[in-house]
Scaffold this active site. Structure first.
Site, mmCIF file in Angstrom:
data_model
loop_
_atom_site.group_PDB
_atom_site.id
_atom_site.type_symbol
_atom_site.label_atom_id
_atom_site.label_comp_id
_atom_site.label_asym_id
_atom_site.label_seq_id
_atom_site.Cartn_x
_atom_site.Cartn_y
_atom_site.Cartn_z
ATOM 1 C CB SER A 194 -7.573 13.670 -3.928
ATOM 2 O OG SER A 194 -7.927 12.844 -5.018
ATOM 3 C CE LYS A 195 -4.253 11.670 -10.133
ATOM 4 N NZ LYS A 195 -3.357 10.486 -9.961
ATOM 5 C CE1 TYR B 230 -8.848 10.521 -9.759
ATOM 6 C CE2 TYR B 230 -9.984 11.912 -11.359
ATOM 7 C CZ TYR B 230 -8.951 11.039 -11.037
ATOM 8 O OH TYR B 230 -8.011 10.702 -11.998
ATOM 9 C CG ASP C 35 -1.865 1.035 1.391
ATOM 10 O OD1 ASP C 35 -1.617 2.127 0.850
ATOM 11 O OD2 ASP C 35 -2.907 0.809 2.030
ATOM 12 C CG ASN D 150 -20.674 11.729 -21.500
ATOM 13 O OD1 ASN D 150 -19.494 11.660 -21.834
ATOM 14 N ND2 ASN D 150 -21.064 12.282 -20.358
ATOM 15 C CG ASP E 164 -8.589 16.023 -18.699
ATOM 16 O OD1 ASP E 164 -8.994 15.293 -17.762
ATOM 17 O OD2 ASP E 164 -9.125 16.019 -19.830
ATOM 18 C CD GLU E 165 -11.816 13.849 -14.280
ATOM 19 O OE1 GLU E 165 -12.411 14.008 -13.211
ATOM 20 O OE2 GLU E 165 -11.929 12.826 -14.982
ATOM 21 C CE LYS F 297 -12.907 5.266 -13.296
ATOM 22 N NZ LYS F 297 -11.532 4.842 -13.330
ATOM 23 N N PRO G 178 -27.266 3.784 -18.413
ATOM 24 C CG PRO G 178 -26.125 3.512 -16.369
ATOM 25 C CD PRO G 178 -26.382 2.847 -17.677
HETATM 26 P P1 NAD Z 1 -7.433 2.201 -11.699
HETATM 27 O O1 NAD Z 1 -8.429 2.586 -10.666
HETATM 28 O O2 NAD Z 1 -7.828 1.278 -12.797
HETATM 29 O O3 NAD Z 1 -6.139 1.552 -10.994
HETATM 30 C C1 NAD Z 1 -5.575 2.053 -9.832
HETATM 31 C C2 NAD Z 1 -4.553 1.047 -9.336
HETATM 32 O O4 NAD Z 1 -3.934 1.602 -8.154
HETATM 33 C C3 NAD Z 1 -5.168 -0.285 -8.931
HETATM 34 O O5 NAD Z 1 -4.363 -1.347 -9.393
HETATM 35 C C4 NAD Z 1 -5.189 -0.243 -7.412
HETATM 36 O O6 NAD Z 1 -5.094 -1.523 -6.814
HETATM 37 C C5 NAD Z 1 -3.954 0.605 -7.140
HETATM 38 N N1 NAD Z 1 -4.042 1.281 -5.841
HETATM 39 C C6 NAD Z 1 -5.078 2.012 -5.343
HETATM 40 N N2 NAD Z 1 -4.802 2.444 -4.103
HETATM 41 C C7 NAD Z 1 -3.550 1.989 -3.811
HETATM 42 C C8 NAD Z 1 -2.707 2.127 -2.686
HETATM 43 N N3 NAD Z 1 -3.101 2.788 -1.583
HETATM 44 N N4 NAD Z 1 -1.497 1.540 -2.732
HETATM 45 C C9 NAD Z 1 -1.085 0.851 -3.821
HETATM 46 N N5 NAD Z 1 -1.848 0.695 -4.921
HETATM 47 C C10 NAD Z 1 -3.070 1.248 -4.896
HETATM 48 O O7 NAD Z 1 -6.896 3.577 -12.279
HETATM 49 P P2 NAD Z 1 -6.448 3.953 -13.765
HETATM 50 O O8 NAD Z 1 -7.650 4.318 -14.541
HETATM 51 O O9 NAD Z 1 -5.516 2.921 -14.270
HETATM 52 O O10 NAD Z 1 -5.650 5.316 -13.465
HETATM 53 C C11 NAD Z 1 -4.251 5.279 -13.216
HETATM 54 C C12 NAD Z 1 -3.785 6.716 -12.943
HETATM 55 O O11 NAD Z 1 -4.090 7.539 -14.054
HETATM 56 C C13 NAD Z 1 -4.466 7.359 -11.728
HETATM 57 O O12 NAD Z 1 -3.500 8.096 -11.024
HETATM 58 C C14 NAD Z 1 -5.523 8.264 -12.339
HETATM 59 O O13 NAD Z 1 -5.759 9.387 -11.505
HETATM 60 C C15 NAD Z 1 -4.846 8.659 -13.641
HETATM 61 N N6 NAD Z 1 -5.793 8.999 -14.728
HETATM 62 C C16 NAD Z 1 -6.685 8.081 -15.192
HETATM 63 C C17 NAD Z 1 -7.535 8.420 -16.247
HETATM 64 C C18 NAD Z 1 -8.506 7.427 -16.836
HETATM 65 O O14 NAD Z 1 -9.211 7.778 -17.798
HETATM 66 N N7 NAD Z 1 -8.584 6.192 -16.359
HETATM 67 C C19 NAD Z 1 -7.495 9.697 -16.803
HETATM 68 C C20 NAD Z 1 -6.585 10.618 -16.268
HETATM 69 C C21 NAD Z 1 -5.727 10.256 -15.256
HETATM 70 P P1 TYD Z 2 -16.268 8.471 -16.239
HETATM 71 O O1 TYD Z 2 -15.932 7.304 -17.114
HETATM 72 O O2 TYD Z 2 -16.710 8.188 -14.842
HETATM 73 O O3 TYD Z 2 -15.001 9.440 -16.269
HETATM 74 P P2 TYD Z 2 -14.827 10.957 -15.690
HETATM 75 O O4 TYD Z 2 -15.949 11.241 -14.771
HETATM 76 O O5 TYD Z 2 -13.523 10.870 -14.978
HETATM 77 O O6 TYD Z 2 -14.794 11.847 -16.892
HETATM 78 O O7 TYD Z 2 -17.402 9.325 -16.948
HETATM 79 C C1 TYD Z 2 -17.231 9.848 -18.255
HETATM 80 C C2 TYD Z 2 -18.467 10.658 -18.583
HETATM 81 O O8 TYD Z 2 -19.582 9.777 -18.684
HETATM 82 C C3 TYD Z 2 -18.817 11.658 -17.512
HETATM 83 O O9 TYD Z 2 -19.334 12.843 -18.141
HETATM 84 C C4 TYD Z 2 -19.925 10.997 -16.714
HETATM 85 C C5 TYD Z 2 -20.620 10.136 -17.766
HETATM 86 N N1 TYD Z 2 -21.225 8.885 -17.264
HETATM 87 C C6 TYD Z 2 -22.567 8.600 -17.545
HETATM 88 O O10 TYD Z 2 -23.277 9.382 -18.202
HETATM 89 N N2 TYD Z 2 -23.089 7.424 -17.081
HETATM 90 C C7 TYD Z 2 -22.352 6.534 -16.346
HETATM 91 O O11 TYD Z 2 -22.906 5.482 -15.909
HETATM 92 C C8 TYD Z 2 -20.976 6.840 -16.087
HETATM 93 C C9 TYD Z 2 -20.118 5.892 -15.289
HETATM 94 C C10 TYD Z 2 -20.453 8.025 -16.576
#
Ligand code: NAD
Ligand code: TYD
Length: 341
Positions: free
Chosen positions: A159-160, A156, A61, A255, A132-133, A195, A211
């Site tokens: 915190s980022k 979220y 962790d 969306n 980018d959020e 997602k 949804p």
């Molecule tokens: P994810 O939720 O799929 O994976 C997160 C991983 O981190 C998991 O394997 C989880 O087990 C691990 N983790 C969580 N808490 C932990 C802890 N306390 N210690 C050790 N490991 C821990 O996330 P993702 O979508 O792969 O995103 C990866 C990174 O990219 C994140 O930092 C996220 O903020 C960033 N990001 C993601 C997106 C996206 O579209 N998915 C977009 C922009 C930025």
């Molecule tokens: P998401 O995949 O949760 O990513 P983020 O919120 O980080 O952009 O959501 C992408 C977009 O889709 C966001 O505008 C919220 C929308 N959304 C829905 O309309 N329905 C859903 O069930 C989910 C999960 C997301």
């Protein structure tokens, strides 16, 4: 050049794709994957490479200094200077609205713990993967640049943003070799089906309602995960220390357009679309100006949305077992079978 790399969060969606990218494009590199295996971490994403000679998994962790130290010890044994790519995070906006504390714990506290260890071990480079959020929400026009002021709107993204500032402070105060990337919404294989894209593919495949929040006109810029992984590799290898790089896909869509494309791909009717209550504080539009990384590092996305969305739909359709196991939590058994606890 051979590198020894600690990847935090390597069992998650982007982290596991990144490890696959490394194993195929940098086969001599040594990789230590430090992951707590939360609900979002799934070692089944990595079964194809788990016997790769340069790969080590450390179950730990990032909020616990002793766990992070074990990852550095494993990396030290492999030899050579160490770099870090930091993915580990709580990553879902909707969950952060339900409860912000796990986000502050992992994303803020955890990042500081990893930063402290990285500094003590004199890492060569530290890439912090952000979003980018952190820039907040756009109106109908304009783009986020690296100079856009931070204005996060969800627990979220707040915190980022906090974690980005901790990296910035380490760079400024200690001359720490940190770099920050901020990307748009990723899609592709191994994404947890909470997602938008994998959730809609899963529901459409089963003929369940899709949804859509609010009026469905919120806009995201979609980035194929393979493109994102290649961009992170470019920043790791060639980015200027202390800099931030935006990464985007040039694919801005509302969306509802994405949802309709998925239904069309699967031959399912639009009557499955169900408008539901909007997300609280729902950011209206994200759009990325990625000209800095294109100009400085020569990176551009290779995949067109029209090609990569069908690839993604096909991947989920072919991985029915993966999907079933992820959705019912059965993938967790894999860890106990494989690692015994
Ligand atoms: P994810 O939720 O799929 O994976 C997160 C991983 O981190 C998991 O394997 C989880 O087990 C691990 N983790 C969580 N808490 C932990 C802890 N306390 N210690 C050790 N490991 C821990 O996330 P993702 O979508 O792969 O995103 C990866 C990174 O990219 C994140 O930092 C996220 O903020 C960033 N990001 C993601 C997106 C996206 O579209 N998915 C977009 C922009 C930025
Ligand atoms: P998401 O995949 O949760 O990513 P983020 O919120 O980080 O952009 O959501 C992408 C977009 O889709 C966001 O505008 C919220 C929308 N959304 C829905 O309309 N329905 C859903 O069930 C989910 C999960 C997301």
């Amino acid at each position: 050049m051979t590198r020894t790399l600690i990847v935090t969060g390597g069992a998650g969606f982007i982290g596991s794709n990144f490890i696959h990218t490394l194993v195929s494009s940098r086969p001599t590199w040594k990789i230590v994957n430090l992951d707590a295996l939360t609900y979002a971490g799934n070692l089944e994403n990595l079964t194809a490479i788990e016997r790769h000679p340069g790969y080590t998994f450390v179950h730990g962790d990032i909020t616990r200094a002793a766990d992070v130290e074990r990852a550095f010890a494993a990396a030290r044994e492999l030899g050579g200077p160490i770099s870090v790519v930091h993915f580990a995070a709580e990553s879902h906006v909707d969950r952060s609205i339900q409860s912000g504390l796990p986000f502050v714990n992992t994303n803020v506290l955890g990042t500081q713990v990893v930063l402290d260890a990285a500094r003590a071990h004199k890492v060569e480079r530290f890439v912090h993967v952000s979003t980018d959020e952190v820039y907040g929400s756009l109106g109908a026009t304009g783009y986020f640049t690296e100079d856009t002021p931070l204005a996060p709107n969800s627990p979220y993204s707040a915190s980022k943003a906090a974690s980005d500032l901790l990296v910035r402070a380490a760079v400024h105060t200690f001359g720490f070799p940190g770099l920050i990337t901020r990307c748009s919404n990723n899609y592709g294989p191994y994404q947890f089906p909470e997602k938008l894209i994998p959730l809609m593919i899963a529901n459409a495949g089963e003929g369940k309602p899709l949804p859509v929040y609010g009026d469905g006109m919120n806009v995201r810029d979609w980035l194929y995960v393979v493109d994102h992984c290649e961009a992170i590799l470019a920043v790791l290898e060639r980015g200027r220390l202390g800099e931030t790089y935006n990464i985007g896909g040039h694919n801005e869509y509302p969306n509802i357009y994405i949802v309709k494309r998925i239904l069309a791909e699967l031959g399912q009717p639009e009557s499955l679309i169900t408008y539901v209550k909007d997300r609280l504080g729902h950011d209206r539009r994200y759009a990325i100006d990625a000209s800095k990384i294109e100009r400085e590092l020569g990176w551009r996305p290779r995949f067109r949305f029209e090609d990569a969305l069908p690839l993604t739909v096909a991947w989920y359709r072919s991985q029915t077992q993966w999907m079933q196991r992820v959705r019912n939590g059965a993938y967790r058994e894999y860890y106990s079978r494989q690692y015994g606890s």
